[in-house]
Design a protein around this motif. Sequence first.
Motif, PDB file in Angstrom:
ATOM      1  N   ALA A   1      23.796 -15.429  66.297  1.00 16.94           N
ATOM      2  CA  ALA A   1      22.706 -15.370  65.152  1.00 16.94           C
ATOM      3  C   ALA A   1      21.354 -16.021  66.213  1.00 16.94           C
ATOM      4  O   ALA A   1      21.627 -16.946  66.834  1.00 16.94           O
ATOM      5  CB  ALA A   1      22.882 -15.697  63.965  1.00 16.94           C
TER       6      ALA A   1
ATOM      7  N   ASP B   1      26.964 -18.742  64.858  1.00 17.14           N
ATOM      8  CA  ASP B   1      26.262 -19.148  63.654  1.00 17.14           C
ATOM      9  C   ASP B   1      27.465 -19.725  62.806  1.00 17.14           C
ATOM     10  O   ASP B   1      28.211 -19.394  62.186  1.00 17.14           O
ATOM     11  CB  ASP B   1      26.238 -17.601  62.770  1.00 17.14           C
TER      12      ASP B   1
ATOM     13  N   VAL C   1      20.556 -16.758  58.081  1.00 17.10           N
ATOM     14  CA  VAL C   1      20.035 -15.736  58.665  1.00 17.10           C
ATOM     15  C   VAL C   1      20.327 -14.428  58.001  1.00 17.10           C
ATOM     16  O   VAL C   1      21.181 -14.588  57.120  1.00 17.10           O
ATOM     17  CB  VAL C   1      20.828 -15.998  60.180  1.00 17.10           C
TER      18      VAL C   1
ATOM     19  N   ILE D   1      19.301 -10.061  62.928  1.00 14.95           N
ATOM     20  CA  ILE D   1      20.214 -11.180  63.128  1.00 14.95           C
ATOM     21  C   ILE D   1      19.614 -12.710  63.175  1.00 14.95           C
ATOM     22  O   ILE D   1      19.974 -13.608  63.722  1.00 14.95           O
ATOM     23  CB  ILE D   1      20.993 -11.084  64.237  1.00 14.95           C
ATOM     24  N   SER D   2      18.325 -12.891  62.742  1.00 15.54           N
ATOM     25  CA  SER D   2      17.459 -13.787  62.796  1.00 15.54           C
ATOM     26  C   SER D   2      17.114 -14.561  61.199  1.00 15.54           C
ATOM     27  O   SER D   2      17.775 -13.938  60.449  1.00 15.54           O
ATOM     28  CB  SER D   2      16.214 -13.697  63.680  1.00 15.54           C
TER      29      SER D   2
ATOM     30  N   GLU E   1      24.488 -11.453  61.606  1.00 17.94           N
ATOM     31  CA  GLU E   1      25.084 -11.868  62.810  1.00 17.94           C
ATOM     32  C   GLU E   1      25.785 -10.795  63.517  1.00 17.94           C
ATOM     33  O   GLU E   1      26.082  -9.679  63.043  1.00 17.94           O
ATOM     34  CB  GLU E   1      26.024 -13.190  62.883  1.00 17.94           C
TER      35      GLU E   1
END
Length: 223
Positions: A113, A221, A163, A149-150, A166
Amino acid sequence: MRVVVADSLTLEPGTFFRSGSSPTDGFAPNASSPPGNGSAFDQNSSSLFGGEGNSGLENIDVQDLPAAAINDATNGDLFLETAVPLDDKDQLGDATNGLFQVTNDSAEAKPVAIRFTGFGPDGDGDSGDLSKQQVVETFEFYDSGNNHISTDDPDGTGPNGTVAGEVSIAPGTTEQIYLEYDTEEHASDLRNIAGASQNPFNNSSSGTTIDLVDSIEVGVDDQ
């Protein structure tokens, strides 16, 4: 923005900046064919914002936007710049043409992530700035499956928030990561920060820039 990368991963410029469609093609922003409206620049010689001894916004014109520049480096030495217009919603790169590419060098799959770890002086939530939440709504990173994915909540659980999702990267494989941006939703606030009644890029003499993100972290992550 500068990048921090977890062990067992290699982060480098994506196919957005390469001479062909393969992640192993050479780094050649001037010879690349970015998708959509995007423009690619070599940050080593054409810094968008005056770094590296360059002339900053004089290197790009309105017709170049949205634009991205990156240096030919890996992991923590990688530096990405983006310039996007106000009142716009678009992307830089796509599922097969990432701004970044991440290779898993380990023997097991890695869930990856992107976290926003450093906010710029115009996006740190001080009076007159965008809030950190507004920043992560303005810039979102996506994987090759078009999954966000952020960071989606900078104040969520963990030192750098939560987040949206991922991506699992298999051993020995490379994942492309691209950027979607939305400067429409918070356009009024962005314009106030820039001190411009119109898009600051339409006035080349103003040199107006807005610094929202200084660093991101790409990795497993595990928070």
